[in-house]
Design an enzyme around this catalytic site. Sequence first.
Site, PDB file in Angstrom:
ATOM      1  N   PHE A   1      39.147  -4.154  -4.753  1.00 21.29           N
ATOM      2  CA  PHE A   1      38.573  -3.585  -3.531  1.00 21.29           C
ATOM      3  C   PHE A   1      38.201  -2.130  -3.799  1.00 21.29           C
ATOM      4  CE2 PHE A   1      38.428  -1.455   0.535  1.00 21.29           C
ATOM      5  CZ  PHE A   1      37.682  -2.353   1.292  1.00 21.29           C
TER       6      PHE A   1
ATOM      7  N   ASP B   1      40.148   3.735  -9.975  1.00 21.69           N
ATOM      8  CA  ASP B   1      40.134   3.923  -8.521  1.00 21.69           C
ATOM      9  C   ASP B   1      41.580   4.112  -8.066  1.00 21.69           C
ATOM     10  OD1 ASP B   1      40.265   3.550  -5.769  1.00 21.69           O
ATOM     11  OD2 ASP B   1      38.715   2.014  -5.720  1.00 21.69           O
TER      12      ASP B   1
ATOM     13  N   LYS C   1      42.580   8.678   0.851  1.00 19.53           N
ATOM     14  CA  LYS C   1      43.785   8.351   1.629  1.00 19.53           C
ATOM     15  C   LYS C   1      44.799   9.496   1.758  1.00 19.53           C
ATOM     16  CE  LYS C   1      43.553   3.323   0.958  1.00 19.53           C
ATOM     17  NZ  LYS C   1      43.223   2.826   2.289  1.00 19.53           N
TER      18      LYS C   1
HETATM   19  C1  LIG Z   1      41.514   0.950  -4.009  1.00 20.25           C
HETATM   20  C2  LIG Z   1      40.637   1.347  -2.861  1.00 20.25           C
HETATM   21  N1  LIG Z   1      39.435   1.892  -3.106  1.00 20.25           N
HETATM   22  C3  LIG Z   1      38.614   2.280  -2.116  1.00 20.25           C
HETATM   23  C4  LIG Z   1      38.980   2.115  -0.799  1.00 20.25           C
HETATM   24  C5  LIG Z   1      38.039   2.560   0.296  1.00 20.25           C
HETATM   25  O1  LIG Z   1      38.524   3.720   0.882  1.00 20.25           O
HETATM   26  P1  LIG Z   1      37.916   4.235   2.298  1.00 20.25           P
HETATM   27  O2  LIG Z   1      38.346   3.240   3.328  1.00 20.25           O
HETATM   28  O3  LIG Z   1      38.537   5.596   2.481  1.00 20.25           O
HETATM   29  O4  LIG Z   1      36.440   4.296   2.130  1.00 20.25           O
HETATM   30  C6  LIG Z   1      40.226   1.557  -0.476  1.00 20.25           C
HETATM   31  C7  LIG Z   1      40.630   1.359   0.935  1.00 20.25           C
HETATM   32  O5  LIG Z   1      41.539   0.640   1.261  1.00 20.25           O
HETATM   33  C8  LIG Z   1      41.071   1.154  -1.536  1.00 20.25           C
HETATM   34  O6  LIG Z   1      42.271   0.618  -1.296  1.00 20.25           O
END
Ligand SMILES: Cc1ncc(COP(=O)(O)O)c(C=O)c1O
Length: 386
Positions: free
Chosen positions: A125, A210, A239
């Site tokens: 994700f 990520d 986050k």
């Molecule tokens: C691993 C990862 N990358 C990217 C995102 C996307 O982040 P945002 O919701 O701040 O755009 C998330 C959100 O849960 C995530 O868990």
Amino acid sequence: MVGDTPVANTYARQPIALVKGRGAVVWDSEGREYIDCFSGLAVLNTGHSHPRVVEAICRQAGEIMHTSNVYRILPQEELAELLFEVSGGYKSFFCNSGAEANEAAIKLARKHTGRPGVIAAKNSFHGRTLATLAATGQEKYKRDFQPLPREFTHVEYGDLDALEAAVTGETGAVLLEPIQGEGGVVVPPDGYLEGVRQLCDEKGILLILDEVQTGFGRTGTMFAWQGLGVEPDIFTVAKAIAGGFPMGAMLARPGVMDSFAPGDHASTFGGNHLACAAARAAVEVLIEERLAERARDLGRYFIDALEGLKARHRVVREVRGRGLMIGMELTVPGQNLVDAAREEGVLINCTHDTVLRFLPPLVIERAQLDRVVAVLDRILEGTEDG
Ligand SMILES: Cc1ncc(COP(=O)(O)O)c(C=O)c1O
């Protein structure tokens, strides 16, 4: 149902409204108290309304909140220095969310390598914008939004041979989560990320990690890669970076970041005074209160206790995770347990249908974790009976 409001219908919301939080405890609008094992989805690593973060936001708001990146922003420069130090030498580009940080990483990789191809993992994700959806390895999020950018291929997470086989002359980057969060708290096999690093070096491909969910102490080190000894070329965070204030960042080795020139990428709000003041306070709290070490110790304690539940309840298939990023895979869907736990004063999350996910603030106390385990024990009992 929370009521008929003019808010877009994009979230399956639970029927409570949280109105106050301190540390690992939150209260709803009816005055009921909960232990928070969700942290606003891995955001509140420093706990709810940490006094240092609150003070920094209030102080900065009273001075100046925003000027645009057309001018120097001193709190941004100070935050970048701090992140340079804690990351061991990465430069920062600031934005407002995890998806934006990943977009920035994808653009930087293209500019730096001149190759558009990105290999990502199945079950991953990476966000909801079109490019980060394309990078995401789960069809359910993408189905209704075709066509998406086509330069992304997906291989089995943890399978180094599959990754190697997917490399082509167009591959510029590999994009991976150090632990898959949304995909069900999936920890890759030992040696996998080291192998990916080596492969990337051999082929001249950038490694992007990520760290949006794993970053800022969550897995027991400031960034998960620091616990693995694998240095990415680029990594993305969001986050927890600013203690609850919305912010994201893309960090890259100087030799890679310097491929961006003025005008290549930008964000009106990115790295404004207010966000940077909040982030600096949150990162300082993480360091001074040794919250990564705390996550490591408490994580072991919590995983042991959850393993104890696995021994007692056949409905628990597996407990896995690092630090305070923990998943409990069940043999049945988990949403009923989320609802039952909430009724008993504990907030948890279910991801991937059958995985209960625990992401408590890193400031949580052992006694609070004991109460969470006692509640889980009771509701798991009910699940088997039912
Ligand atoms: C691993 C990862 N990358 C990217 C995102 C996307 O982040 P945002 O919701 O701040 O755009 C998330 C959100 O849960 C995530 O868990």
